[in-house]
Design a protein around this motif. Structure first.
Motif, mmCIF file in Angstrom:
data_model
loop_
_atom_site.group_PDB
_atom_site.id
_atom_site.type_symbol
_atom_site.label_atom_id
_atom_site.label_comp_id
_atom_site.label_asym_id
_atom_site.label_seq_id
_atom_site.Cartn_x
_atom_site.Cartn_y
_atom_site.Cartn_z
ATOM 1 N N PHE A 1 0.807 -1.213 0.000
ATOM 2 C CA PHE A 1 0.000 0.000 0.000
ATOM 3 C C PHE A 1 0.845 1.270 0.000
ATOM 4 C CE2 PHE A 1 -3.213 -3.095 1.391
ATOM 5 C CZ PHE A 1 -4.163 -2.841 0.413
ATOM 6 N N GLN B 1 0.716 4.849 -6.768
ATOM 7 C CA GLN B 1 -0.641 4.493 -7.210
ATOM 8 C C GLN B 1 -0.631 3.708 -8.522
ATOM 9 O OE1 GLN B 1 -3.274 4.916 -5.298
ATOM 10 N NE2 GLN B 1 -4.633 3.972 -6.778
ATOM 11 N N LYS C 1 0.261 0.048 -7.917
ATOM 12 C CA LYS C 1 -0.819 -0.705 -7.270
ATOM 13 C C LYS C 1 -1.938 -1.011 -8.269
ATOM 14 C CE LYS C 1 -1.142 2.341 -3.921
ATOM 15 N NZ LYS C 1 -1.483 3.063 -2.683
ATOM 16 N N TYR D 1 -6.724 -5.144 -6.342
ATOM 17 C CA TYR D 1 -6.602 -3.835 -5.706
ATOM 18 C C TYR D 1 -7.794 -2.941 -6.027
ATOM 19 C CZ TYR D 1 -4.947 0.865 -4.738
ATOM 20 O OH TYR D 1 -4.845 2.148 -4.276
ATOM 21 N N THR D 2 -8.276 -2.233 -5.006
ATOM 22 C CA THR D 2 -9.297 -1.199 -5.142
ATOM 23 C C THR D 2 -8.715 0.079 -4.551
ATOM 24 O OG1 THR D 2 -11.083 -2.814 -4.864
ATOM 25 C CG2 THR D 2 -11.652 -0.502 -4.534
ATOM 26 N N PRO D 3 -8.686 1.167 -5.343
ATOM 27 C CA PRO D 3 -8.096 2.412 -4.831
ATOM 28 C C PRO D 3 -8.985 3.098 -3.791
ATOM 29 C CG PRO D 3 -8.974 2.753 -7.023
ATOM 30 C CD PRO D 3 -9.129 1.279 -6.721
ATOM 31 N N LEU D 4 -8.401 4.070 -3.117
ATOM 32 C CA LEU D 4 -9.122 4.885 -2.155
ATOM 33 C C LEU D 4 -10.358 5.477 -2.834
ATOM 34 C CD1 LEU D 4 -8.869 6.032 0.766
ATOM 35 C CD2 LEU D 4 -7.694 7.990 -0.244
ATOM 36 N N TYR D 5 -11.489 5.364 -2.190
ATOM 37 C CA TYR D 5 -12.790 5.815 -2.709
ATOM 38 C C TYR D 5 -13.205 5.064 -3.972
ATOM 39 C CZ TYR D 5 -12.089 9.574 0.632
ATOM 40 O OH TYR D 5 -11.863 10.277 1.775
ATOM 41 N N ASP E 1 -16.430 4.792 -0.375
ATOM 42 C CA ASP E 1 -15.804 4.400 0.887
ATOM 43 C C ASP E 1 -14.380 4.943 0.999
ATOM 44 O OD1 ASP E 1 -18.105 2.959 1.290
ATOM 45 O OD2 ASP E 1 -17.240 1.042 0.693
ATOM 46 N N PRO E 2 -14.018 5.517 2.165
ATOM 47 C CA PRO E 2 -12.669 6.061 2.358
ATOM 48 C C PRO E 2 -11.666 4.966 2.736
ATOM 49 C CG PRO E 2 -13.982 6.498 4.289
ATOM 50 C CD PRO E 2 -14.892 5.820 3.285
ATOM 51 N N LYS E 3 -11.459 4.039 1.817
ATOM 52 C CA LYS E 3 -10.518 2.941 2.070
ATOM 53 C C LYS E 3 -9.917 2.486 0.745
ATOM 54 C CE LYS E 3 -13.717 -0.835 1.369
ATOM 55 N NZ LYS E 3 -15.102 -0.875 1.674
ATOM 56 N N GLU E 4 -8.719 1.921 0.820
ATOM 57 C CA GLU E 4 -8.179 1.178 -0.311
ATOM 58 C C GLU E 4 -7.971 -0.236 0.193
ATOM 59 O OE1 GLU E 4 -4.304 2.343 -1.809
ATOM 60 O OE2 GLU E 4 -3.614 2.841 0.183
#
Length: 156
Positions: free
Chosen positions: A57, A61, A64, A82-86, A97-100
């Motif tokens: 992480f 970017q 990833k 992988y899923t990026p932030l938001y 969502d505020p997560k990666e």
């Protein structure tokens, strides 16, 4: 009880303790809705996996994203990678969502069923330990729950 119950995967898998531990699991679910899971994975192995995930992480970017959903050979592709932030919205009315995150699953090479197959991972970034611990945890839980559910339904 002042703490949540602890359920042992080893006891669920052992013939001599399965029935008693299954009963403890049922009570924990009915009375608390939560429980601690004694999975048997050594703390050192978990720490190594956490360090590997931190290394991933911390990557740029663009790096990833090479391991994102579109690069996965799993159907549906959103089940792995992988899923990026938001990059995900579990509740659209609340917004992204505020997560990666990086979704893993049980690896079944060549399996074309939904949610099966292999995950493209960043072995070059020393993620091997993270993947191994995650796979081991998935397999332990899958085996234990499958055994527990099958045997529970047999005893009815």
């Amino acid at each position: 009880m002042t703490t949540l119950p602890q359920i042992s995967l080893a006891k669920l898998a052992a013939d001599t303790t399965r029935h008693e531990e299954r009963e403890r699991l049922r009570l924990a679910c009915e009375e608390y809705g939560f429980f601690y899971l004694d999975h048997g994975i050594p703390k050192e192995q978990i720490a190594e996996a956490i360090q590997a995930s931190r290394r991933f992480f911390a990557l740029p970017q663009a790096t990833k994203e090479r391991f994102g959903h579109s690069a996965q050979d799993v159907y549906p592709t959103t089940a792995r990678g992988y899923t990026p932030l938001y990059g995900e919205a579990l509740h659209p009315e609340a917004g992204p969502d505020p997560k990666e995150m990086f979704d893993l699953g049980i690896e079944n090479e060549g399996d074309r069923r939904p949610f099966a197959g292999c995950t493209l991972v960043a072995h070059a970034f020393r993620m091997t330990r993270w993947l191994l611990v995650s796979r081991e945890a998935c397999l332990l839980c899958r085996l234990s729950w499958s055994t527990t559910l099958c045997r529970s339904s047999e005893s009815r």
